[in-house]
Design a protein around this motif. Structure first.
Motif, PDB file in Angstrom:
ATOM      1  N   ALA A 107      48.314  52.924  23.789  1.00  0.00           N
ATOM      2  CA  ALA A 107      47.939  52.119  24.946  1.00  0.00           C
ATOM      3  C   ALA A 107      49.191  51.761  25.735  1.00  0.00           C
ATOM      4  O   ALA A 107      50.189  51.318  25.156  1.00  0.00           O
ATOM      5  CB  ALA A 107      47.229  50.849  24.494  1.00  0.00           C
ATOM      6  N   THR A 108      49.126  51.948  27.056  1.00  0.00           N
ATOM      7  CA  THR A 108      50.235  51.639  27.949  1.00  0.00           C
ATOM      8  C   THR A 108      49.759  50.667  29.015  1.00  0.00           C
ATOM      9  O   THR A 108      48.783  50.949  29.722  1.00  0.00           O
ATOM     10  CB  THR A 108      50.775  52.919  28.613  1.00  0.00           C
ATOM     11  N   VAL A 109      50.444  49.544  29.131  1.00  0.00           N
ATOM     12  CA  VAL A 109      50.094  48.549  30.135  1.00  0.00           C
ATOM     13  C   VAL A 109      50.476  49.085  31.510  1.00  0.00           C
ATOM     14  O   VAL A 109      51.605  49.516  31.736  1.00  0.00           O
ATOM     15  CB  VAL A 109      50.815  47.207  29.868  1.00  0.00           C
ATOM     16  N   ARG A 110      49.527  49.061  32.434  1.00  0.00           N
ATOM     17  CA  ARG A 110      49.768  49.482  33.817  1.00  0.00           C
ATOM     18  C   ARG A 110      49.956  48.283  34.734  1.00  0.00           C
ATOM     19  O   ARG A 110      50.631  48.371  35.746  1.00  0.00           O
ATOM     20  CB  ARG A 110      48.616  50.342  34.338  1.00  0.00           C
ATOM     21  N   ARG A 111      49.313  47.161  34.374  1.00  0.00           N
ATOM     22  CA  ARG A 111      49.455  45.925  35.138  1.00  0.00           C
ATOM     23  C   ARG A 111      49.284  44.750  34.186  1.00  0.00           C
ATOM     24  O   ARG A 111      48.338  44.708  33.413  1.00  0.00           O
ATOM     25  CB  ARG A 111      48.404  45.845  36.238  1.00  0.00           C
ATOM     26  N   ASN A 112      50.206  43.820  34.258  1.00  0.00           N
ATOM     27  CA  ASN A 112      50.110  42.576  33.503  1.00  0.00           C
ATOM     28  C   ASN A 112      50.244  41.452  34.520  1.00  0.00           C
ATOM     29  O   ASN A 112      51.323  40.909  34.725  1.00  0.00           O
ATOM     30  CB  ASN A 112      51.195  42.503  32.431  1.00  0.00           C
ATOM     31  N   GLY A 113      49.150  41.172  35.225  1.00  0.00           N
ATOM     32  CA  GLY A 113      49.171  40.193  36.309  1.00  0.00           C
ATOM     33  C   GLY A 113      48.770  38.803  35.851  1.00  0.00           C
ATOM     34  O   GLY A 113      48.469  38.564  34.685  1.00  0.00           O
ATOM     35  N   LYS A 114      48.744  37.873  36.808  1.00  0.00           N
ATOM     36  CA  LYS A 114      48.410  36.482  36.501  1.00  0.00           C
ATOM     37  C   LYS A 114      46.947  36.301  36.137  1.00  0.00           C
ATOM     38  O   LYS A 114      46.602  35.372  35.410  1.00  0.00           O
ATOM     39  CB  LYS A 114      48.755  35.585  37.692  1.00  0.00           C
ATOM     40  N   SER A 115      46.070  37.173  36.641  1.00  0.00           N
ATOM     41  CA  SER A 115      44.654  37.012  36.332  1.00  0.00           C
ATOM     42  C   SER A 115      44.046  38.202  35.594  1.00  0.00           C
ATOM     43  O   SER A 115      43.079  38.026  34.856  1.00  0.00           O
ATOM     44  CB  SER A 115      43.848  36.739  37.606  1.00  0.00           C
ATOM     45  N   VAL A 116      44.588  39.406  35.790  1.00  0.00           N
ATOM     46  CA  VAL A 116      44.070  40.579  35.075  1.00  0.00           C
ATOM     47  C   VAL A 116      45.212  41.465  34.591  1.00  0.00           C
ATOM     48  O   VAL A 116      46.296  41.496  35.174  1.00  0.00           O
ATOM     49  CB  VAL A 116      43.106  41.437  35.933  1.00  0.00           C
ATOM     50  N   GLY A 117      44.912  42.184  33.531  1.00  0.00           N
ATOM     51  CA  GLY A 117      45.793  43.228  33.029  1.00  0.00           C
ATOM     52  C   GLY A 117      45.012  44.519  32.939  1.00  0.00           C
ATOM     53  O   GLY A 117      43.817  44.506  32.618  1.00  0.00           O
ATOM     54  N   VAL A 118      45.668  45.638  33.231  1.00  0.00           N
ATOM     55  CA  VAL A 118      45.029  46.957  33.173  1.00  0.00           C
ATOM     56  C   VAL A 118      45.829  47.814  32.205  1.00  0.00           C
ATOM     57  O   VAL A 118      47.068  47.866  32.284  1.00  0.00           O
ATOM     58  CB  VAL A 118      44.983  47.617  34.565  1.00  0.00           C
ATOM     59  N   VAL A 119      45.117  48.487  31.317  1.00  0.00           N
ATOM     60  CA  VAL A 119      45.757  49.290  30.286  1.00  0.00           C
ATOM     61  C   VAL A 119      45.101  50.663  30.225  1.00  0.00           C
ATOM     62  O   VAL A 119      43.869  50.766  30.228  1.00  0.00           O
ATOM     63  CB  VAL A 119      45.646  48.601  28.907  1.00  0.00           C
ATOM     64  N   ASP A 120      45.931  51.715  30.174  1.00  0.00           N
ATOM     65  CA  ASP A 120      45.449  53.079  29.942  1.00  0.00           C
ATOM     66  C   ASP A 120      45.652  53.411  28.474  1.00  0.00           C
ATOM     67  O   ASP A 120      46.688  53.074  27.892  1.00  0.00           O
ATOM     68  CB  ASP A 120      46.210  54.084  30.807  1.00  0.00           C
ATOM     69  N   VAL A 121      44.660  54.101  27.904  1.00  0.00           N
ATOM     70  CA  VAL A 121      44.671  54.382  26.470  1.00  0.00           C
ATOM     71  C   VAL A 121      44.370  55.862  26.243  1.00  0.00           C
ATOM     72  O   VAL A 121      43.376  56.380  26.755  1.00  0.00           O
ATOM     73  CB  VAL A 121      43.628  53.512  25.731  1.00  0.00           C
ATOM     74  N   ASP A 122      45.231  56.524  25.475  1.00  0.00           N
ATOM     75  CA  ASP A 122      45.042  57.929  25.121  1.00  0.00           C
ATOM     76  C   ASP A 122      44.759  58.036  23.629  1.00  0.00           C
ATOM     77  O   ASP A 122      45.451  57.412  22.816  1.00  0.00           O
ATOM     78  CB  ASP A 122      46.297  58.749  25.442  1.00  0.00           C
ATOM     79  N   VAL A 123      43.770  58.858  23.279  1.00  0.00           N
ATOM     80  CA  VAL A 123      43.397  59.075  21.883  1.00  0.00           C
ATOM     81  C   VAL A 123      43.669  60.532  21.529  1.00  0.00           C
ATOM     82  O   VAL A 123      43.166  61.441  22.199  1.00  0.00           O
ATOM     83  CB  VAL A 123      41.908  58.744  21.640  1.00  0.00           C
ATOM     84  N   PHE A 124      44.448  60.733  20.478  1.00  0.00           N
ATOM     85  CA  PHE A 124      44.830  62.066  20.015  1.00  0.00           C
ATOM     86  C   PHE A 124      44.328  62.290  18.599  1.00  0.00           C
ATOM     87  O   PHE A 124      44.123  61.342  17.841  1.00  0.00           O
ATOM     88  CB  PHE A 124      46.363  62.207  19.987  1.00  0.00           C
TER      89      PHE A 124
END
Length: 143
Positions: A107-124
């Motif tokens: 999992a890699t954090v793409r945004r860690n903001g004050k109200s939301v965070g967005v994370v991309d996740v790769d499964v191998f």
């Protein structure tokens, strides 16, 4: 000390949190990488019969894969924020079946903001073939 001044959680601290959640402990997730500088977490999960799509097939059901994606994504943000976060939105693209393999999930954090965070996740799989891609949005608002 403010939350911003506190150091990120270590891999051992993340593992301790995982082990204290009954559902996550049942999944058997193991932290293999916790890199706060890259805002990335990697965990492994071994196949178990309860995760099979069909008895004796060794093929992962999509439900456990989705739960793993959501959990590993959440913990990528937990590493920095030091607290559990509710999921706001979540999606998975299943690219190919996972059969007779452990899952390696990054999992890699793409945004860690004050109200939301967005994370991309790769499964191998254990041969590092990409099986699924997830994206999740979490509330980062202080409770």
């Amino acid at each position: 000390m403010s939350d911003d001044a506190r150091p990120p959680l270590s891999g051992d601290a993340l593992q301790n949190m995982l082990d204290h959640s009954p559902f996550i402990a049942f999944l058997g997730l193991k932290v293999t990488e916790a890199d706060p500088a890259q805002e990335r977490v990697t965990m492994e999960c071994e196949m178990r019969p309860e995760f099979e799509r069909g008895k004796g097939t060794g093929q992962w059901h999509g439900g456990p894969i989705a739960a793993i994606i959501d959990t590993v994504g959440d913990y990528a943000l937990i590493m920095a924020l030091r607290r559990a976060l509710p999921t706001i939105n979540f999606r998975v693209d299943y690219l190919r079946p996972a059969i007779k393999t452990k899952l390696i999930t990054t999992a890699t954090v793409r945004r860690n903001g004050k109200s939301v965070g967005v994370v991309d996740v790769d499964v191998f799989n254990d041969k590092r073939v990409l099986l699924a891609i997830g994206r999740a949005t979490y509330s980062t608002l202080a409770g």
